[in-house]
Structures are given as C-alpha cells and as structure tokens.
Design an enzyme around this catalytic site. Structure first.
Site, mmCIF file in Angstrom:
data_model
loop_
_atom_site.group_PDB
_atom_site.id
_atom_site.type_symbol
_atom_site.label_atom_id
_atom_site.label_comp_id
_atom_site.label_asym_id
_atom_site.label_seq_id
_atom_site.Cartn_x
_atom_site.Cartn_y
_atom_site.Cartn_z
ATOM 1 N N ASP A 38 36.044 46.097 32.240
ATOM 2 C CA ASP A 38 35.597 46.745 33.880
ATOM 3 C C ASP A 38 34.466 46.781 33.890
ATOM 4 O O ASP A 38 33.522 46.860 32.898
ATOM 5 C CB ASP A 38 36.346 48.167 33.931
ATOM 6 C CG ASP A 38 36.687 48.342 35.207
ATOM 7 O OD1 ASP A 38 37.918 48.193 35.593
ATOM 8 O OD2 ASP A 38 35.896 49.113 35.958
ATOM 9 N N ASN A 91 42.151 39.510 36.563
ATOM 10 C CA ASN A 91 42.418 40.542 37.693
ATOM 11 C C ASN A 91 41.648 41.350 38.545
ATOM 12 O O ASN A 91 41.966 41.639 39.527
ATOM 13 C CB ASN A 91 43.392 41.728 36.602
ATOM 14 C CG ASN A 91 43.666 42.954 37.737
ATOM 15 O OD1 ASN A 91 44.644 42.793 38.369
ATOM 16 N ND2 ASN A 91 42.845 43.991 37.377
ATOM 17 N N TYR A 157 38.733 37.848 51.800
ATOM 18 C CA TYR A 157 39.722 38.188 50.817
ATOM 19 C C TYR A 157 40.742 37.320 50.740
ATOM 20 O O TYR A 157 41.248 36.519 49.542
ATOM 21 C CB TYR A 157 40.296 39.704 50.891
ATOM 22 C CG TYR A 157 41.315 40.262 49.947
ATOM 23 C CD1 TYR A 157 40.890 40.948 48.803
ATOM 24 C CD2 TYR A 157 42.717 40.068 49.903
ATOM 25 C CE1 TYR A 157 41.637 41.497 47.850
ATOM 26 C CE2 TYR A 157 43.637 40.256 48.990
ATOM 27 C CZ TYR A 157 43.033 41.097 47.960
ATOM 28 O OH TYR A 157 43.912 41.564 47.129
ATOM 29 N N LYS A 161 41.769 34.493 47.975
ATOM 30 C CA LYS A 161 42.983 34.438 47.141
ATOM 31 C C LYS A 161 43.790 33.160 47.558
ATOM 32 O O LYS A 161 44.630 32.495 46.482
ATOM 33 C CB LYS A 161 43.941 35.567 47.664
ATOM 34 C CG LYS A 161 43.346 37.079 47.498
ATOM 35 C CD LYS A 161 43.174 37.100 45.817
ATOM 36 C CE LYS A 161 42.725 38.484 45.347
ATOM 37 N NZ LYS A 161 42.650 38.789 43.829
ATOM 38 N N ILE A 190 49.950 47.502 46.926
ATOM 39 C CA ILE A 190 50.142 48.349 45.698
ATOM 40 C C ILE A 190 49.598 49.715 45.728
ATOM 41 O O ILE A 190 48.336 49.780 46.128
ATOM 42 C CB ILE A 190 49.820 47.398 44.372
ATOM 43 C CG1 ILE A 190 50.406 46.234 44.306
ATOM 44 C CG2 ILE A 190 50.330 48.401 43.147
ATOM 45 C CD1 ILE A 190 51.852 46.322 44.287
ATOM 46 N N THR A 192 47.362 51.709 44.390
ATOM 47 C CA THR A 192 46.313 51.892 43.593
ATOM 48 C C THR A 192 45.098 52.431 44.249
ATOM 49 O O THR A 192 45.048 52.609 45.520
ATOM 50 C CB THR A 192 45.786 50.289 42.823
ATOM 51 O OG1 THR A 192 45.391 49.860 44.108
ATOM 52 C CG2 THR A 192 47.126 49.796 42.549
#
Length: 250
Positions: A38, A91, A157, A161, A190, A192
C-alpha cells in the site's frame, strides 16, 4: 468449498484498506504468505499484523505503484519472502477528479492513469517472468463496472478500467499455454473509504442503482477473487467477472 493457498506467495496492491484489505486478509486466512502492499505504510503494517495475529503469514510492502521501480521492488520482496510468486492481485486504484472531459485537469488524468492502468502493466511486466520460472501462477486485475459502461464526469477512471480489460485479455492469451491465468473483476459500487467523501444524498442514490438494494462490501469482491486465484477456476482465463448486485443487468 474450501480453498487453500498453503505454500503460495501472494502480492496484493492497494491492500491497506477496502477491497485490497479484504483480499489480503482472506488470502492470509487461506494459508498464503501475503505481501500487503500500500502507498500508506502504516496501513500496510496494520493489515499484515492482523494476518500474523490470526496465525497467518504476511509482511508489509510500501510505495506508489505508479512508479515501476516500486512494483519491481515489491515483486522482489515477495520472492525474498516466499522464494516464488504464485498469486498477484493488481488492486490499487483511485477515483480521480469528477469533472467533464472538456474541463478535466491534465495532471489528474495522468495520476489516474498512472495508478489505475500503468501500475497494472507494471505488475504484469515484473510478476509474469518470475511466475514462469516456477511453473506458473494466477493473476486478478481489479477493474470495475466502469470497465464496461460509462459514467459522466469520470472519464479518466472509465478509460483506465476499459483499458485494463484489454491488458487482461492480452496477457491471458499470451500466457495461457504457460500455466498463467489472468482474469479481471468488475465490482459495482462497494462501501469502502473511496465513498467517504460523497455529497449528501449521493450514497442513497448509488444504493438505489443496484437492484439488490444495497452497496457491495469488500468481502463480496474478496470471495470472487480467491475463487479466480484458486485451482477451482483452472479453466477460467481472460474473463471479466461482475460482482455488482445486478447493476449492469439493467
């Protein structure tokens, strides 16, 4: 269905929170040695410590994966820790500016592409040669529902993707005969930390956009990720799998 990754070494980027954290924890629980990577070293250490506290194996790795030297170092750290690299989850991702393309900041475009697309290429570029040395492996690239549909004001974005899916299919074709599988996952929205800064009412609107009547949780994505990494999915390669509560079925 019990999935075990005992004896496997895994590298998960963006693993300090959200989807990446859930994947790292699940891999650790299933017996893998997990490199928890990370940009925030403190978060990486916290997640790695949680895996170890649960009698798993993990070590933190820090750095900005939009830098190829960082990704190369993370792969080297995985090799040093486990002697090989069996599993890779690309990820790490950021949302970026939310403005129309005609106003999109150039530095914002490059930043989103650097983290969401370039870093995936770097992961493939540096992990695949090492996997080939030890007989193969499995890779999951984290896409999005926005890899197949658009969203106004999220041009960088969405573009990143969509391109990630092209990388996934190309890598899958190139290495299918050499025992490396590469697949992608397309999460819906999601719940998050990426959604923490939404304006009032926006979260409720996102919930309403999902036919199941809720947002996803990180564990929903982690479960699919572990399946795709496992030998249970040995005939699945070059595919894009939605986990979106029916969002794209509309």
């Amino acid at each position: 269905m019990q999935i075990s990754f005992a004896g496997k070494t895994a590298l998960v980027t963006g693993a300090g929170s959200g989807i990446g954290e859930a994947i790292a924890l699940a891999l650790g629980h299933a017996g893998a040695l997990v490199i928890v990577a990370d940009i925030d070293v403190h978060k990486a250490v916290e997640v790695a410590d949680r895996i170890v506290a649960a009698n798993g194996q993990a070590q933190p790795g820090a750095g900005d994966v939009s830098d190829p030297e960082v990704v190369q170092r993370l792969v080297a750290e995985a090799l040093a820790a486990g002697g090989k690299l069996d599993l890779l989850v690309n990820n790490a991702g950021i949302s970026g500016p939310l403005v129309p393309l005609g106003e999109y900041p150039l530095d914002g475009w490059r930043h989103v592409m650097g983290v969401n697309l370039d870093a995936v290429f770097y992961g493939l570029r540096f992990a695949i040669p090492e996997m080939l040395k030890t007989g193969g492996g499995a890779i999951v690239n984290m896409a999005s529902i926005l890899g197949s549909v658009g969203l106004a004001n999220a041009g960088a974005y969405v573009a990143a993707k969509h391109a990630l899916l092209g990388l996934t299919k190309t890598a899958a074709l190139e290495y299918a005969g050499r025992n490396i599988r590469v697949n992608a996952i397309g999460p819906g929205f999601i719940d998050t930390p990426l959604l923490d800064n939404l304006p009032p009412g926006a979260k409720e609107a996102l919930i309403a956009a999902h036919p199941v009547g809720r947002l996803g949780v990180a564990e929903d994505v982690a479960a699919l990720t572990l399946f795709l990494l496992s030998d249970q999915a040995r005939f699945i390669n070059g595919s894009y799998h939605l986990t979106d509560g029916g969002y794209c079925a509309q």
